[in-house]
Write a protein that holds these residues in place. Structure first.
Motif: not given
Lengths: 243, 243, 243, 243, 243, 243
Positions: D104, D108, D110, D174-175, D201-202, E222-223, E225, E227-229
């Motif tokens: 995780a 990202g 957070h 964020h993750v 979000v993943p 998964v890839k 997030s 929300l971060t990127y």
């Protein structure tokens, strides 16, 4: 702008030298006034000394504000009374520690301080923790010379150079800070010797840093936050000279 | 063992109550003596107050050591003068903050403090940073009652309960600390009300904690490290009553 | 108050010595009972040993609570089973680590631990991280003597002294902690030798610290927070001796 | 490569489902074997449960190593016995927590965890502190469903979705990480619902992460450091079934 | 799955060797393609180099995504352009640093990196701070060999071994990371020599780690997030070749 | 002293306004020159934009040094290219972030930033982590207005005020920082409105802070440490316009 420089020692022997040195620090158009304490220890080299110096420092800061000064420098690396002073006046107040650390933090990854005596090392650590910059401070060393013996400039220069080398080589300091305002005027010589030895690192003089930081805040029209430094509640405060 | 309790206020009106309360804190065989200040502020609610209280606190601590006391409690949550006092005496000295935080840290994951006024919140944060326990301190709240008005116990009890609930529910505090030694005697009531509401959390009374910690150190035959708290260098220290 | 001391080893050869030592730790009016394990490793010197010791420790803790003891000491520096034990009983439970670290944290800036073997160093780091005091712990050293060989007191004394000197000089430790409850009775000698060498630093004996901390909590009428240490859900738990 | 999956529960009712799910996690050419415990709690939802499960987990891990498996998964988010197991075998051993957090952390800024019950929240915090990733973990929430009731997938899906939304909106996660290996197979559905709500979000499934991390280490030919996880000293270890 | 490997250098002389090495890293069924830059510095050994390499890296990453690759490796330990790349594509993108640190963090308590030149040490510190793993990173050392001179494998092997020994003995590293993707193929030899010297520590090859981590994310579906990127706002971006 | 101000945008429409604003920031005797980019994005609002802006920023910084300027301001809150620039020139170089954070850190306990878009929040967090001041940064909020739409000053003023109130009340910010250099000229109005609402907190304008910090360093005769920012090795660096 007019700045009050408070020397937290009870002797006037350094007033002239301080005045000369600050003249070289002050920016264009800056006037300043130097004042020492009436009560307190001969110098600040312990928590005990600091505690005894602060009451008269606070008197002097309040008087400076009443006299219309635009800012105050408490000329000591330990920032004695700085937080208390900010509670009681509405003009910028700085000691030597915060300005030196903040200016240094903009110049490199790891900071190192070379101070006077081992006694003040824990005090410096506490200041760094309170400021939030402990993680950048990789080295605190000392020349083992009391404040009032700093007059032997050759001895001081050599000791500063040796400890600075150790700070760089062993502790990986990238930026050096002189850890006593009594070391004023030594930064350039130290920088030049270190650069000659292959280490082009900046050396921050805390009194110079204090002057710049107070000038900055006055120029920007800002002062300390009143959410951190609230006005003390009104109450009786009984004091010796009120007897 | 004999312990000196120094009240950092200039009035004697609380001496009797303090004496009664400390009687309930003291372990078997512990004698203690309560003393207030001659000089300083009426109460400590700001950095400014603390600065003005410390010189006479230090006088009193030194006198206690000379009189053969085995330990000293500076009865204030802000630990005023504690570090300076340790430099000048060879017996354990505690305020309220360090003992309360350390005892609380052994009881749960997240600590919460409920203190008197917003003015002291930044001071408490600084104390936590210096002690190294900031990462456990999830909540600092206040009842918004000045120290000298804590006498209205019903109002205080209700305010403590409300703020403690917020500390638990919103800030996730697991252990509560009363953030003023003037809140003595309130821990049990607060614990019971919180437990009644489904929150079985310990509540630490800082004056009680101070008594236990000083007792601990005396019983174990240890005092503060002289590598952290070095003896201050000998030098002139000019003082008001030396005029 | 009555305190149960659980020795997390399966032999009774140390019971008498432990009893004698704890007698000197216990405050006025404190009764205690020493008990070793029926199942588990001969001593705890690894995560593996700890895992095997904990189930019977938990049995013994639960039995102590049922028998009306007021508190429990799990006499090991690694705090084995302490967190699990707090979930299942309503009386204070302490191992050696938390009390030693918390009492030490009130005595100086930097803490140093001298333990038995390199195997347990990462376990001690984990304990410090969980307690939130990693930033104060500047040194973890070891005498390289297994727990069951600590009987050679002269060898142990010398090794403790040498490692403590390194901790002070190289790692800048200001307060020392004996990192194994099997080192009981060594604190005074170590302190005296270090003081003789110019280092007046306190030395904390973790078993002594455990006794004081459990006494403190009982005297203050508090126990661990039920928000950190919740009661485990009811469910089947199948065990060897249930076969 | 052959991987042993140890289910730290004493029932075999989930063995078939676990086998099916792990089949979908395993990479090409990976064989695995699923095994539950003979002794221990029905599920792990407290420090107490973990303590009781670990001894048989360690038996099973050692047996797997003897049988020539290339790696071991301890299929629980709490990483029970993982550190002890690494001391006694020379093949990679992972639980669910470390792999999930590490995978995780690469996705990202957070991280947020949604777990089963409030009881395990402090355990998860301790794991994050030990791993060194506490500063990235902004949210730990729970669906308030015991492990053995996770079979109601609709209820679980909705609770996961609600708590994940809170983690994102209130706590700024964020993750997301599913905080129990019993939540296997839920990641995709949760990701799709969150993406539908505007939050791409993943979502990390800890059992899937464990399989990948063990595969990674086997493929890279590395195992845990023997400087962190030393071989336990040889000594008698008395055990229930040795009676 | 198909993975694009971008070499952030402008020469093709290493393409063949890179291809061979990555062949040994790739899991079953993984196809990959190696591509170097058209514009940028000859190698990345400073912030300046990184700044000049990133624009063409981003071009190549975007092209890879358009061509249907499932993931991208930016084959440099400094993770140049990784964060920017994640903003503009929807497939996993990894450099060497994050994967190496995350895989290493699962193997032991303290991490140590041995890189090429002193110039990149502050860059590595910044990466560790951003990733949140600075507290585990106890050592960053360098062999003092520029990237393009790493071809002398004997010299490199010896330098890596010497610096790794220092990292273990002086800095207490428990897991080692090769701090340059140009050191590929050296991990096994280094591990074997260290083990021969009594230090059984894992050595992580960052390019190998990158391959595994990208494989993991693709396998798990998964890839990064969003929300971060977040996707960069649409706007004109004027570039040299647009003249 | 002569200072070069580099605007990292490709349009000249703001040059005049920037010039006027900087005139009010500059101290007595300070001359400055404003220059925008020839290549790069229209504005910087993502990692991607920053990556594309930096190469031409570096060209402009190097040219400024060659032309004899005494210092350089890269007029963007994200400090784009600042670290790379310091490697290649021997004069002070500052962006907006570091100066604003350092000046703010001297004014209060908790800092809060109000920036333009959510896209840059993770970038700001990374900057704070790299600077070492993350622990003081309690709030990062955004007005949700793109850089190039900041021209609607009334809308901006209101959004800044609303978000600042939230930062103070919900996040406990004590000092506010405008999180985009495009917000220049807004600090006084925001401070006055907040003070009117009972919150006397300083507001730091990052472009003003950048000017002061560069002036400070020039006046003090210091520049960045060459141990952090080493001169990049000599090597070919192939560039678009070298085609």
């Amino acid at each position: 702008m007019r700045i009050k420089v408070i020397m937290p020692i009870t002797s006037d022997v350094f007033d002239e030298e301080i005045r000369r040195e600050f003249r070289s620090y002050a920016g264009p158009g800056v006037e300043f006034d130097v004042q020492h304490l009436d009560y307190g220890p001969a110098s600040i080299e312990s928590e005990y000394d600091e505690a005894l110096a602060v009451p008269d420092i606070l008197n002097k800061v309040q008087k400076a504000a009443e006299e219309g000064f635009d800012g105050v420098i408490i000329d000591c690396f330990g920032d004695p009374g700085v937080k208390a002073a900010r509670e009681v006046v509405d003009i910028p107040v700085c000691g030597g520690f915060e300005p030196a650390m903040l200016l240094a933090a903009g110049l490199g990854q790891h900071l190192g301080i070379v101070t006077v005596l081992p006694n003040v090392v824990p005090m410096i650590e506490d200041l760094a923790k309170k400021l939030g910059l402990m993680s950048k401070l990789v080295s605190i060393r000392y020349v083992n010379i009391p404040v009032l013996d700093l007059g032997d400039r050759t001895k001081l220069e050599n000791a500063l150079y040796q400890e600075s080398l150790e700070a760089i080589i062993k502790d990986k300091a990238h930026v050096l800070i002189l850890g006593c305002t009594g070391m004023m005027g030594m930064a350039k010589n130290l920088h030049d010797r270190l650069k000659g030895a292959g280490y082009d690192v900046p050396v921050i003089d805390p009194a110079f840093a204090a002057m710049k930081m107070v000038e900055n805040y006055i120029a920007m029209g800002v002062k300390h936050s009143r959410l951190t430094y609230m006005v003390p509640p009104v109450k009786p405060r009984k004091w010796w000279d009120q007897k």
